[in-house]
Design an enzyme around this catalytic site. Sequence first.
Site, short mmCIF file in Angstrom:
data_model
loop_
_atom_site.label_atom_id
_atom_site.label_comp_id
_atom_site.label_asym_id
_atom_site.label_seq_id
_atom_site.Cartn_x
_atom_site.Cartn_y
_atom_site.Cartn_z
N LYS A 100 50.66 -31.31 111.55
CA LYS A 100 51.09 -30.02 112.23
C LYS A 100 51.39 -28.66 111.56
O LYS A 100 51.33 -27.71 112.31
CB LYS A 100 52.47 -30.69 112.90
CG LYS A 100 52.58 -31.66 113.68
CD LYS A 100 53.85 -32.06 114.62
CE LYS A 100 53.25 -33.18 115.57
NZ LYS A 100 54.57 -33.50 116.52
N LYS A 129 44.72 -39.70 117.03
CA LYS A 129 45.50 -40.37 117.76
C LYS A 129 45.99 -39.44 119.11
O LYS A 129 45.64 -38.29 119.09
CB LYS A 129 46.83 -40.52 117.10
CG LYS A 129 47.97 -39.75 117.17
CD LYS A 129 49.30 -40.25 116.71
CE LYS A 129 50.40 -39.18 116.94
NZ LYS A 129 51.33 -39.26 118.10
N LYS A 155 50.81 -35.82 122.91
CA LYS A 155 51.08 -35.35 123.91
C LYS A 155 51.26 -33.74 123.81
O LYS A 155 50.91 -32.99 124.64
CB LYS A 155 52.65 -35.60 124.72
CG LYS A 155 53.72 -35.49 123.72
CD LYS A 155 54.97 -36.07 124.37
CE LYS A 155 55.58 -37.12 123.72
NZ LYS A 155 56.02 -37.03 122.28
N1 AQP Z 1 48.44 -42.50 120.29
C1 AQP Z 1 49.89 -43.27 120.15
N2 AQP Z 1 49.57 -44.70 120.07
C2 AQP Z 1 50.68 -45.79 119.93
N3 AQP Z 1 52.00 -45.28 119.87
C3 AQP Z 1 52.00 -43.69 120.10
N4 AQP Z 1 53.28 -42.94 119.80
C4 AQP Z 1 52.96 -41.68 119.84
N5 AQP Z 1 51.39 -41.51 119.69
C5 AQP Z 1 51.20 -42.86 120.04
C6 AQP Z 1 54.55 -43.47 119.49
O1 AQP Z 1 55.25 -43.12 120.64
C7 AQP Z 1 56.83 -42.93 120.07
C8 AQP Z 1 57.14 -41.61 120.11
O2 AQP Z 1 56.50 -40.38 119.65
P1 AQP Z 1 57.08 -39.12 119.44
O3 AQP Z 1 57.46 -38.61 120.63
O4 AQP Z 1 58.38 -39.02 118.80
O5 AQP Z 1 56.10 -38.38 118.51
P2 AQP Z 1 54.79 -38.57 118.25
O6 AQP Z 1 54.60 -39.81 117.38
O7 AQP Z 1 54.26 -37.32 117.19
O8 AQP Z 1 54.02 -38.61 119.51
P3 AQP Z 1 52.99 -37.44 120.11
O9 AQP Z 1 52.75 -38.02 121.59
O10 AQP Z 1 51.87 -37.17 119.43
O11 AQP Z 1 53.92 -36.34 120.14
P4 AQP Z 1 53.63 -34.74 119.75
O12 AQP Z 1 52.48 -34.33 120.44
O13 AQP Z 1 55.00 -33.92 120.60
O14 AQP Z 1 54.00 -34.85 118.25
C9 AQP Z 1 56.55 -43.36 118.45
O15 AQP Z 1 57.00 -44.51 118.19
C10 AQP Z 1 55.08 -43.12 118.17
O16 AQP Z 1 54.82 -43.69 117.21
#
Ligand code: AQP
Length: 328
Positions: free
Chosen positions: A112, A194, A197
């Site tokens: 990030k 991965k 969002k």
């Molecule tokens: N691609 C994924 N596959 C499986 N699990 C996932 N998680 C996130 N992406 C995937 C799981 O969702 C939970 C919440 O994640 P988060 O919102 O705390 O942040 P993150 O892991 O950084 O998810 P994002 O969607 O990628 O958010 P942004 O883009 O805002 O950083 C966690 O348990 C995560 O493992």
Amino acid sequence: MSRVLTALQPSGILHIGNYFGAIEPMVKMQDAGNENFLFAVDYHAITVPQDPEELRKNLLFAAAAYLAAGVDPVKTTLFQQSRVPQHTELAWILNCVTNMGELERMTQYKDKARGKGESVTVGLFSYPVLMAADILLYNTDIVPVGDDQKQHLELARDLAERFNKRFGETFVVPGVQIRKTGARIMALDHPENKMSKSAPSPKGFISLMDDEKTVLKKMKSAVTDSGTVIEYDESRKGLANLMTIYNLVTGKSYEEIAAAYVGKGYGDFKTDLAGHVSAFLAPMQEKISKYLADPEELKRILEEGAEKARGIAEAKMVEVRKVIGVTL
Ligand code: AQP
């Protein structure tokens, strides 16, 4: 009965990766009779810039999505992180037992922070410490997460052990639960990354609210390869990811999926997959819309959860303040 906890950032509309990686496992743990804590980590979300109006909307959306996915607020303590100030208080104390090197090694931070130079916030750097506080405050036994959070969980375990060694047994060292299939759903447009969002293009993720037309469009443009046989092969990253999504939404094994597409190509496979994903999402979308229509009720549920969480978190902080020597 174990104490189970997980949290998600309201940094956008949740996607199917968030659902399969964290929400569905949480609902299963709840239904198995465990004591669950689930919350929207708004103070994590602001480690990168958020539009305040969007953040408010995403918070309510997260609550609606959890409920629509089957979270029962009687069995699961459902709340908003910022309504429990003990999280940030403990994070500060844990900051004081965390080494810079440990945080510098975090791959999520490196990803990030890439390209941001000096403008990277201190909040983004110490994000994993706040996450450790989220977990350790509640004597958590198990944390169901997606695969990307494994390194952060290891830090939470290390900090618990270090703190206990320095100040005496205070924290439960949490266990990690990562599902076998679906713990890392990949981006449709870049299957080497991965699904995320906050990805620059919405083409990469299927949001929980994508309508049928959007799902079909995104599936059709999903990156695959020049192969002609539909079969599970990890080295064919795009196809392997789509087969995983197929498996998750239909319950069909990779072998069953492959058998259904003998002699057929990506066109049929992607169209069917889009249909299955939409059919899977439709009932949840209907429930999400119903919950969103009553924001006051959502706020009430979140506040009730926060009240309960504050009680538990404060009891832990009384212990923590005492052992570190700030209680007179
Ligand atoms: N691609 C994924 N596959 C499986 N699990 C996932 N998680 C996130 N992406 C995937 C799981 O969702 C939970 C919440 O994640 P988060 O919102 O705390 O942040 P993150 O892991 O950084 O998810 P994002 O969607 O990628 O958010 P942004 O883009 O805002 O950083 C966690 O348990 C995560 O493992």
